[in-house]
Design a protein around this motif. Structure first.
Motif, PDB file in Angstrom:
ATOM      1  N   HIS A 179      -9.393  -5.902-118.102  1.00 47.94           N
ATOM      2  CA  HIS A 179      -9.051  -7.286-118.409  1.00 47.94           C
ATOM      3  C   HIS A 179      -9.562  -8.231-117.322  1.00 47.94           C
ATOM      4  CE1 HIS A 179      -5.888 -10.663-118.302  1.00 47.94           C
ATOM      5  NE2 HIS A 179      -6.771 -10.952-119.243  1.00 47.94           N
ATOM      6  N   VAL A 180     -10.229  -9.310-117.752  1.00 45.25           N
ATOM      7  CA  VAL A 180     -10.716 -10.340-116.829  1.00 45.25           C
ATOM      8  C   VAL A 180     -10.078 -11.667-117.223  1.00 45.25           C
ATOM      9  CG1 VAL A 180     -12.730 -11.517-115.882  1.00 45.25           C
ATOM     10  CG2 VAL A 180     -12.922  -9.124-116.595  1.00 45.25           C
ATOM     11  N   PRO A 181      -9.060 -12.128-116.491  1.00 45.95           N
ATOM     12  CA  PRO A 181      -8.394 -13.389-116.838  1.00 45.95           C
ATOM     13  C   PRO A 181      -9.171 -14.605-116.354  1.00 45.95           C
ATOM     14  CG  PRO A 181      -7.350 -12.416-114.924  1.00 45.95           C
ATOM     15  CD  PRO A 181      -8.419 -11.446-115.367  1.00 45.95           C
ATOM     16  N   TYR A 182      -9.127 -15.678-117.148  1.00 45.92           N
ATOM     17  CA  TYR A 182      -9.777 -16.934-116.785  1.00 45.92           C
ATOM     18  C   TYR A 182      -8.737 -18.060-116.792  1.00 45.92           C
ATOM     19  CZ  TYR A 182     -14.317 -14.670-117.500  1.00 45.92           C
ATOM     20  OH  TYR A 182     -15.408 -13.831-117.404  1.00 45.92           O
ATOM     21  N   ARG A 183      -9.138 -19.199-116.323  1.00 46.74           N
ATOM     22  CA  ARG A 183      -8.257 -20.371-116.338  1.00 46.74           C
ATOM     23  C   ARG A 183      -8.516 -21.176-117.604  1.00 46.74           C
ATOM     24  NH1 ARG A 183      -5.664 -21.759-111.591  1.00 46.74           N
ATOM     25  NH2 ARG A 183      -6.188 -20.488-109.773  1.00 46.74           N
ATOM     26  N   GLY A 184      -8.100 -20.627-118.712  1.00 44.20           N
ATOM     27  CA  GLY A 184      -8.293 -21.305-119.993  1.00 44.20           C
ATOM     28  C   GLY A 184      -9.310 -20.584-120.853  1.00 44.20           C
ATOM     29  N   SER A 185      -9.306 -20.922-122.145  1.00 41.04           N
ATOM     30  CA  SER A 185     -10.194 -20.237-123.082  1.00 41.04           C
ATOM     31  C   SER A 185     -11.647 -20.674-122.931  1.00 41.04           C
ATOM     32  CB  SER A 185      -9.729 -20.488-124.522  1.00 41.04           C
ATOM     33  OG  SER A 185      -9.777 -21.872-124.835  1.00 41.04           O
ATOM     34  N   ALA A 186     -11.879 -21.928-122.509  1.00 41.40           N
ATOM     35  CA  ALA A 186     -13.259 -22.434-122.404  1.00 41.40           C
ATOM     36  C   ALA A 186     -14.110 -21.607-121.432  1.00 41.40           C
ATOM     37  CB  ALA A 186     -13.253 -23.907-122.018  1.00 41.40           C
ATOM     38  N   PRO A 187     -13.667 -21.394-120.189  1.00 45.00           N
ATOM     39  CA  PRO A 187     -14.496 -20.581-119.282  1.00 45.00           C
ATOM     40  C   PRO A 187     -14.600 -19.119-119.733  1.00 45.00           C
ATOM     41  CG  PRO A 187     -12.388 -21.121-118.256  1.00 45.00           C
ATOM     42  CD  PRO A 187     -12.498 -21.959-119.482  1.00 45.00           C
ATOM     43  N   ALA A 188     -13.557 -18.617-120.389  1.00 44.25           N
ATOM     44  CA  ALA A 188     -13.614 -17.238-120.890  1.00 44.25           C
ATOM     45  C   ALA A 188     -14.679 -17.103-121.967  1.00 44.25           C
ATOM     46  CB  ALA A 188     -12.250 -16.824-121.437  1.00 44.25           C
TER      47      ALA A 188
END
Length: 321
Positions: A179-188
């Motif tokens: 799992h690689v978490p991001y700060r929001g769906s846009a950067p993911a």
């Protein structure tokens, strides 16, 4: 004017000014707090509802975005607002996730809010980068099982429904991935399109553009039925995991203590809005499915989801500060 008429008018005036008497709601603009940034999948649906309610209520319903901490900042703000019906929270499934994820919360999702109505549910889509050899969901399962722990998937943040939804799906399929978490769906999504991560589960309305442009491959959808927006994409349940169903659900709650007549009227107006042809059209365009419920039904659903996601969070071994 007769004495009887005067007496009747005085009685009405006395009732209107008596302690505890309430003016008709709403008499001024209503603030709809959205606990996520502008332009995201939650914000898109909330603004459609706010616009529809503005026309129905005759008062402006203003969307105020207060994002951060998986929605906790906005939820805390709404929980501490005056319970007069002029601050409402457009909540998501995060209201059921947070009490399971965080050791300490500044609010209680059950005690500090009064439920009004569910509004919509947005299915999640299993997305893959086009470079992945798998052409369909069955191929994805075979490919991922053959590379335990070597594939990575993005999310809008640790503990977000895009994270736990993917975990639940992978867990049910016996797949191990990073799992690689991001700060929001846009950067993911940006990194998924760029190939930095191989797959992701994301909300349908946030995924349609990338799929239609051929930037990402939609392998399966998590709703019980196929989406009219992606009719050729099968459900998870009909392919690899019978009975599997989940989505990013949304609704409206108000601060605890909000007068019952206000809750009743807001509930009626929300359900009226959800049945309007214009709103149905806009929800369909986003891939969102309209819901609607009584306050009691929505409150019971939130409680059941807190219990359900508690089991998922425990299995995922996720704890946030």
């Amino acid at each position: 004017m007769s004495k009887k008429t005067w007496a009747a008018l005085l009685a009405v005036a006395a009732l209107a000014t008596a302690p505890g008497a309430q003016a008709a709601w709403p008499e001024r603009p209503v603030t709809m707090v959205v606990p996520f940034p502008p332009g995201g999948p939650t914000d898109l649906v909330a603004r459609v509802l706010a616009k529809q309610l503005t026309g129905q209520l005759g008062q402006t319903v203003v969307v105020e975005n207060k994002g951060g901490a998986n929605g906790n900042i906005g939820m805390q703000f709404a929980a501490s607002a005056k319970p007069d019906g002029y601050t409402v929270l457009y909540n998501t499934s995060s209201i059921a996730l947070s009490p399971n994820l965080y050791r300490q919360l500044a609010f209680d999702p059950v005690k500090d809010f009064a439920p009004v109505s569910s509004t919509a549910v947005i299915p999640l889509v299993l997305l893959a980068h086009p470079s992945m050899p798998a052409q369909d969901v069955r191929g994805f399962v075979d490919y991922a099982r053959g590379k335990p722990g070597k594939l990575s998937y993005g999310s809008a943040g640790a503990g977000n429904v895009t994270h736990l939804g993917a975990f639940l799906l992978l867990h049910s399929l016996g797949i191990e991935a990073t799992h690689v978490p991001y700060r929001g769906s846009a950067p993911a999504m940006t990194d998924l399109v760029g190939g930095q991560v191989q797959f992701m589960t994301n909300t349908l309305n946030d995924s349609l553009g990338f799929v239609r442009e051929g930037k990402l491959r939609a392998l399966a959808i998590t709703s019980s039925q196929r989406s009219p927006q992606l009719p050729d994409v099968p459900t998870v349940a009909e392919t690899v995991a019978p009975g599997f169903e989940m989505g990013a659900w949304q609704g409206v709650v108000v601060p605890a203590g909000t007068p019952a007549p206000v809750i009743s009227k807001l509930n009626a107006e929300i359900r009226r809005a959800l049945a309007s042809p214009e709103m149905l059209k806009q929800l369909k365009a986003q891939g969102a499915q309209p819901l609607g419920s009584t306050p009691q039904e929505y409150g019971d659903y939130i409680k059941s989801e807190i219990k359900r996601w508690g089991e998922v969070v425990k299995a995922a071994n996720v704890q946030l500060n």
